[in-house]
Design an enzyme around this catalytic site. Structure first.
Site, PDB file in Angstrom:
ATOM      1  N   HIS A 123       0.851  -1.191   0.000  1.00  0.00           N
ATOM      2  CA  HIS A 123       0.000   0.000   0.000  1.00  0.00           C
ATOM      3  C   HIS A 123       0.882   1.234   0.000  1.00  0.00           C
ATOM      4  O   HIS A 123       1.997   1.220   0.543  1.00  0.00           O
ATOM      5  CB  HIS A 123      -0.990   0.000   1.171  1.00  0.00           C
ATOM      6  N   ASP A 125      -0.360   4.403   0.883  1.00  0.00           N
ATOM      7  CA  ASP A 125      -0.761   5.444   1.842  1.00  0.00           C
ATOM      8  C   ASP A 125       0.044   5.302   3.129  1.00  0.00           C
ATOM      9  O   ASP A 125       0.540   4.212   3.450  1.00  0.00           O
ATOM     10  CB  ASP A 125      -2.272   5.388   2.133  1.00  0.00           C
ATOM     11  N   ASP A 158       6.640   1.005   6.236  1.00  0.00           N
ATOM     12  CA  ASP A 158       5.204   0.706   6.112  1.00  0.00           C
ATOM     13  C   ASP A 158       4.539   1.713   5.197  1.00  0.00           C
ATOM     14  O   ASP A 158       4.055   2.732   5.652  1.00  0.00           O
ATOM     15  CB  ASP A 158       4.578   0.716   7.509  1.00  0.00           C
ATOM     16  N   GLU A 192      -5.085   1.541   2.740  1.00  0.00           N
ATOM     17  CA  GLU A 192      -4.923   0.410   3.668  1.00  0.00           C
ATOM     18  C   GLU A 192      -4.991   0.850   5.115  1.00  0.00           C
ATOM     19  O   GLU A 192      -5.525   0.146   5.967  1.00  0.00           O
ATOM     20  CB  GLU A 192      -3.583  -0.293   3.393  1.00  0.00           C
ATOM     21  N   GLU A 193      -4.452   2.014   5.391  1.00  0.00           N
ATOM     22  CA  GLU A 193      -4.377   2.461   6.794  1.00  0.00           C
ATOM     23  C   GLU A 193      -5.752   2.798   7.375  1.00  0.00           C
ATOM     24  O   GLU A 193      -5.883   3.013   8.577  1.00  0.00           O
ATOM     25  CB  GLU A 193      -3.428   3.661   6.919  1.00  0.00           C
ATOM     26  N   ASP A 219       1.024 -10.220   1.158  1.00  0.00           N
ATOM     27  CA  ASP A 219       0.903  -8.811   1.534  1.00  0.00           C
ATOM     28  C   ASP A 219       2.036  -8.459   2.484  1.00  0.00           C
ATOM     29  O   ASP A 219       2.847  -9.313   2.840  1.00  0.00           O
ATOM     30  CB  ASP A 219      -0.462  -8.581   2.192  1.00  0.00           C
TER      31      ASP A 219
END
Ligand code: ZN
Length: 230
Positions: A123, A125, A158, A192-193, A219
């Site tokens: 991801h 974001d 992340d 995602e967050e 993932d």
């Protein structure tokens, strides 16, 4: 002393707990690891410049928001444009599908369409910088600083490291190995967050619309590091 109904209840509860415990212990004893053993692979020549590309990706302020209209869509588009310029061979070989405007599904069509595809996810974001903590950052969160053998910034682990890692791998594979047997989907989610309602979920629908459930979906996970920074 307990009244008789309470005693009965306590006894039957005790019986249920004993039964559950014995089943759990029995299953634990019989449990076999499903960890597959894989052969060692040769080390992969990751280009020195990969760190710079991750650092550059960090500069795009793709900060997650609950409200889709509050997202800085220009930042996301800027990041995807950057990926296009940084990884031209990937964009020449893979189909790019825009999903809910700010997520992307990159598809490398395999030579054998009868085999199930694989899905590799990341991801793009990142969570916002906590108010009042700006002074705690060793390097600014969105400058993508490479220092002390590390890439610093929001999303460095992340999860832009995964996104950039996937594109580095794709670049090497497109140029080295050529077309795979099975189709490879690379999904980059934009929310995602906040649970991925418009990103990963919609991407999954797009993959399933193509008629084949994936053989495996990989993932982000925890970081694998040799050393731990204080
Ligand atoms: Zn993450």
């Amino acid at each position: 002393m307990w009244a008789r109904p309470f005693k009965l209840l306590a006894l039957s509860l005790g019986g249920v707990i004993a039964l559950v415990a014995s089943i759990a212990i029995g299953r634990a004893v019989q449990f076999e690891s499903r960890q597959v053993s894989v052969a060692d692979t040769d080390s992969i020549p990751v280009p020195e410049t990969a760190a710079q590309r991750l650092a550059r990706a960090i500069e795009f302020r793709t900060i997650t928001k609950r409200e889709p209209t509050a997202l800085d869509s220009a930042a996301y588009r800027g990041l995807y444009r950057y990926l296009e310029t940084a990884y031209p061979v990937v964009h020449d070989s893979l189909d790019v599908t825009r999903v809910n405007d700010l997520s992307r599904l990159y598809t490398w069509r395999g030579a054998d369409p009868s085999t199930a595809p694989i899905v590799l996810m990341a991801h793009v974001d990142v969570v916002p910088v906590e108010p009042g903590t700006r002074g705690d950052w060793t390097h600014p969160p969105f400058e993508g600083v490479v220092a002390d053998s590390a890439v610093w910034g929001r999303g460095a682990l992340d999860d832009k490291a995964s996104a950039i890692g996937l594109f580095e791998a794709l670049s090497l594979l497109v140029e080295g190995e050529g077309r795979p047997e099975r189709t490879v989907h690379v999904a980059l989610g934009h929310d995602e967050e906040v649970g991925g309602p418009r990103g990963a979920r919609a991407v999954a629908d797009r993959i399933m619309e193509q008629g084949q459930a994936p053989a495996i979906v990989v993932d982000e996970g925890g970081a694998i590091t040799k050393t731990r920074r204080a």
